[in-house]
Design a protein around this motif. Structure first.
Motif, short mmCIF file in Angstrom:
data_model
loop_
_atom_site.label_atom_id
_atom_site.label_comp_id
_atom_site.label_asym_id
_atom_site.label_seq_id
_atom_site.Cartn_x
_atom_site.Cartn_y
_atom_site.Cartn_z
N UNK A 43 36.18 31.81 44.19
CA UNK A 43 35.99 33.28 43.29
C UNK A 43 35.00 34.44 44.54
N UNK A 44 35.98 34.88 44.44
CA UNK A 44 34.81 36.57 45.56
C UNK A 44 34.16 37.19 44.70
N UNK A 45 34.83 37.74 43.36
CA UNK A 45 34.66 38.59 42.08
C UNK A 45 35.34 38.57 41.17
N UNK A 46 34.94 39.15 39.78
CA UNK A 46 35.52 38.90 38.55
C UNK A 46 35.50 41.01 37.71
N UNK A 47 36.70 41.27 37.44
CA UNK A 47 36.39 42.57 37.00
C UNK A 47 37.46 42.43 35.38
N UNK A 48 36.39 42.92 34.09
CA UNK A 48 37.03 43.41 32.69
C UNK A 48 36.15 42.88 31.48
N UNK A 49 36.50 42.92 30.39
CA UNK A 49 37.73 43.74 30.49
C UNK A 49 38.14 45.13 30.03
N UNK A 50 37.31 45.77 30.39
CA UNK A 50 37.89 47.42 30.25
C UNK A 50 37.06 48.69 31.38
N UNK A 51 37.59 49.07 32.28
CA UNK A 51 36.43 50.73 33.21
C UNK A 51 35.26 50.68 32.46
N UNK A 52 34.47 51.02 32.42
CA UNK A 52 32.75 51.28 32.15
C UNK A 52 32.84 52.92 31.73
N UNK A 53 33.65 53.55 31.78
CA UNK A 53 34.31 54.54 30.60
C UNK A 53 35.04 54.07 29.07
N UNK A 54 35.79 52.76 29.20
CA UNK A 54 36.19 53.29 27.84
C UNK A 54 35.53 51.58 27.32
N UNK A 55 34.74 51.21 28.32
CA UNK A 55 33.45 50.14 27.41
C UNK A 55 32.80 50.89 26.80
N UNK A 56 31.75 52.01 27.23
CA UNK A 56 30.86 53.06 26.61
C UNK A 56 31.48 54.12 26.02
N UNK A 57 33.17 54.07 25.72
CA UNK A 57 32.73 55.27 24.54
C UNK A 57 33.08 53.95 22.85
N UNK A 58 33.50 52.63 23.34
CA UNK A 58 33.05 51.47 22.38
C UNK A 58 32.02 51.42 21.44
N UNK A 59 31.52 50.58 22.93
CA UNK A 59 29.51 50.30 22.65
C UNK A 59 29.22 51.57 21.77
N UNK A 60 29.50 53.36 22.34
CA UNK A 60 29.22 54.30 21.37
C UNK A 60 29.40 54.85 19.93
N UNK A 61 30.88 54.00 19.28
CA UNK A 61 31.54 54.06 18.30
C UNK A 61 30.51 53.35 17.23
N UNK A 62 30.76 52.38 17.82
CA UNK A 62 30.48 50.82 17.31
C UNK A 62 29.22 51.37 16.65
#
Length: 196
Positions: free
Chosen positions: A142-161
């Motif tokens: 393993x070099x690195x990992x990413x996901x499940x969403x890009x930062x902007x999408x993640x923040x949208x859901x966090x703010x909505x919740x």
């Protein structure tokens, strides 16, 4: 963890095989995953349409393209996904486009529910959130990992919740609109930044 990753790689699908599997299951009135429901089938059908559209309309960012083409070492990009996942439907075509831009990237996909030991290594706040991209070197380290969403999408859901207490249908619609407006650029830039 290396043995878990190697086992997943042995049971992985190419992008086209993944798309074929999801389509066949939809034709049979099913979704991927251990759970079956009318809702999951409906989401799988929606995602099929989304992925078809994205495959025709996505454009590669020129800076991202240059970095991918200058990638010197061989890598495997292993994505943990499911056909019913709206985020995966938005992100997999982007990852495919990126992988195709470099002869040094080999894209593989595994289903989350068939690889519980793998997803359990990459939980998001204790949840089996997908998609997850694992960037592996030529020896499956393993070099690195990413996901499940890009930062902007993640923040949208966090703010909505935070505001509404739940992630409901309007939140999902807002998230899909965010992806539409972003055109894959955030995902491309976040992933390529991990390759430095």
């Amino acid at each position: 963890m290396i043995s878990i990753i190697q086992s997943a790689l042995q049971n992985s699908l190419s992008y086209s095989a993944y798309r074929t599997l999801v389509s066949k299951l939809i034709d049979d009135g099913k979704s991927t995953g251990n759970e079956q429901s009318a809702d999951l089938l409906h989401y799988s059908e929606l995602n099929e349409v989304r992925m078809n559209r994205l495959e025709k309309t996505l454009k590669m960012d020129s800076e991202v393209l240059e970095k991918l083409q200058n990638l010197k070492s061989k890598q495997t990009w292993l994505v943990i996904s499911e056909g019913w996942c709206g985020d995966a439907a938005q992100i997999l075509p982007i990852i495919k486009l990126m992988a195709e831009a470099s002869e040094n990237i080999d894209l593989k996909i595994v289903l989350r529910d068939e690889h519980e030991d793998l997803i359990n290594q990459f939980l998001t706040n204790g949840a089996k959130s997908i998609p997850k991209l694992l960037i592996l070197d030529e020896n499956a380290n393993l070099i690195n990992h990413w996901g499940p969403r890009p930062e902007g999408a993640k923040n949208l859901i966090i703010d909505y919740k935070a505001k509404h207490g739940i992630v409901d249908e309007p939140a999902k619609i807002a998230l899909q609109k965010w992806y539409l407006d972003d055109k894959g650029i955030s995902t491309m830039k976040e992933i390529v930044a991990m390759l430095q």
